[in-house]
Motif scaffolding. Structure first.
Motif, PDB file in Angstrom:
ATOM      1  N   LYS A 279       3.172 -12.487   6.544  1.00 55.60           N
ATOM      2  CA  LYS A 279       2.864 -11.090   6.805  1.00 55.60           C
ATOM      3  C   LYS A 279       4.038 -10.188   6.424  1.00 55.60           C
TER       4      LYS A 279
ATOM      5  N   GLN B 157      -7.985   2.233   5.730  1.00 54.44           N
ATOM      6  CA  GLN B 157      -7.483   1.399   4.643  1.00 54.44           C
ATOM      7  C   GLN B 157      -7.654   2.067   3.284  1.00 54.44           C
TER       8      GLN B 157
ATOM      9  N   ARG C 168       0.853  -1.180   0.000  1.00 55.33           N
ATOM     10  CA  ARG C 168       0.000   0.000   0.000  1.00 55.33           C
ATOM     11  C   ARG C 168       0.892   1.233   0.000  1.00 55.33           C
TER      12      ARG C 168
ATOM     13  N   ILE D 171       2.302  -5.388   2.643  1.00 59.15           N
ATOM     14  CA  ILE D 171       1.178  -5.895   3.425  1.00 59.15           C
ATOM     15  C   ILE D 171       1.352  -7.398   3.668  1.00 59.15           C
TER      16      ILE D 171
ATOM     17  N   TYR E 206      -6.051  -7.216   6.719  1.00 59.48           N
ATOM     18  CA  TYR E 206      -5.961  -7.811   5.384  1.00 59.48           C
ATOM     19  C   TYR E 206      -5.794  -9.323   5.466  1.00 59.48           C
TER      20      TYR E 206
ATOM     21  N   PRO F  87       0.133  -5.876   8.016  1.00 58.50           N
ATOM     22  CA  PRO F  87      -0.856  -6.874   7.607  1.00 58.50           C
ATOM     23  C   PRO F  87      -2.240  -6.745   8.251  1.00 58.50           C
TER      24      PRO F  87
ATOM     25  N   TYR G 128      -3.122   0.723  -3.720  1.00 59.96           N
ATOM     26  CA  TYR G 128      -2.593  -0.624  -3.519  1.00 59.96           C
ATOM     27  C   TYR G 128      -1.915  -1.124  -4.791  1.00 59.96           C
TER      28      TYR G 128
END
Lengths: 110, 111
Positions: free
Chosen positions: B57, B85, B36, B46, B64, B61, B89
């Motif tokens: 991870k 969020q 991200r 992420i 997600y 993380p 991405y």
């Protein structure tokens, strides 16, 4: 934290060489230097990478100092389309993770 | 053409409504990753996957999920999206040589 230090921004005249510096004074023997660029909000684009020898491809040249503590990305004839954020990253050979800094915003001016 | 394809490019959703961002690569790469990107913070990892059924991870993380049932696909799942969020991405893949190949990005807004 990113292991590299780059100037926040640079300017270059169209048609001239753009020389983008990067300091990586804590680089270890098995870490490569990678360069990527990101044009506006597009996905980052791989440019070039090297370990200790200078490298050249169709996009750019990478000059790594003998002590490997710094490097320079050279775009030999910058065009307006080279305006982007350029990221210098060091990465271990077996470690695929990249740690991104904020890069250098290069503006190529007509 | 060798590429990483993400969908959708843009998405606006509401808090709590589950969503999936798809990622597919046609280069037979084993390694895939999600990042991200937020202003002033750069790209942050992420999740990543070293191969089919192997995921781990990254640095951010929380909130997600991912899966890697086949080599070419690596979807990013937000079970209950929240406004923090909201981000840009990127999915990426990497083979043995050279660098990562990134997708074009997905701009997600959670309201």
């Amino acid at each position: 934290d990113a292991k590299t230090t780059q100037p926040t921004s640079m300017d270059c005249a169209e048609g001239r060489a753009a020389n983008l510096p990067c300091n990586h004074s804590t680089i270890s023997g098995n870490e490569y230097v990678y360069w990527y660029r990101q044009i506006h909000s597009q996905g980052p684009q791989y440019i070039i990478h090297g370990l200790k020898n200078n490298e050249t491809n169709e996009m750019a040249s990478l000059i790594i100092t003998e002590d490997r503590k710094s490097s320079t990305l050279i775009l030999p004839h910058a065009t307006l389309r080279d305006t982007a954020v350029y990221y210098c990253i060091v990465r271990e050979g077996n470690n695929r993770k990249l740690i991104w800094g904020l890069g250098t915003s290069l503006a190529v001016n007509p | 053409e060798a590429q990483v394809t993400q969908n959708p490019r843009y998405l606006i959703t509401v808090t709590g409504k589950k969503l999936t961002v798809t990622c597919s690569q046609n280069m037979n790469h084993e390694y895939m990753s999600w990042y991200r990107q937020d202003p002033g913070l750069g790209l942050r990892q992420i999740y990543y996957s070293m191969n089919v059924e192997v995921t781990d991870k990254g640095d951010v993380p929380e909130g997600y999920k991912v899966s890697r049932k086949e080599k070419r696909n690596f979807p990013l799942i937000l079970e209950s999206p929240s406004p923090n969020q909201t981000s840009l991405y990127f999915c990426a893949s990497k083979g043995i040589n050279y660098g990562y190949t990134f997708g074009s990005g997905t701009r997600l807004t959670v309201v």
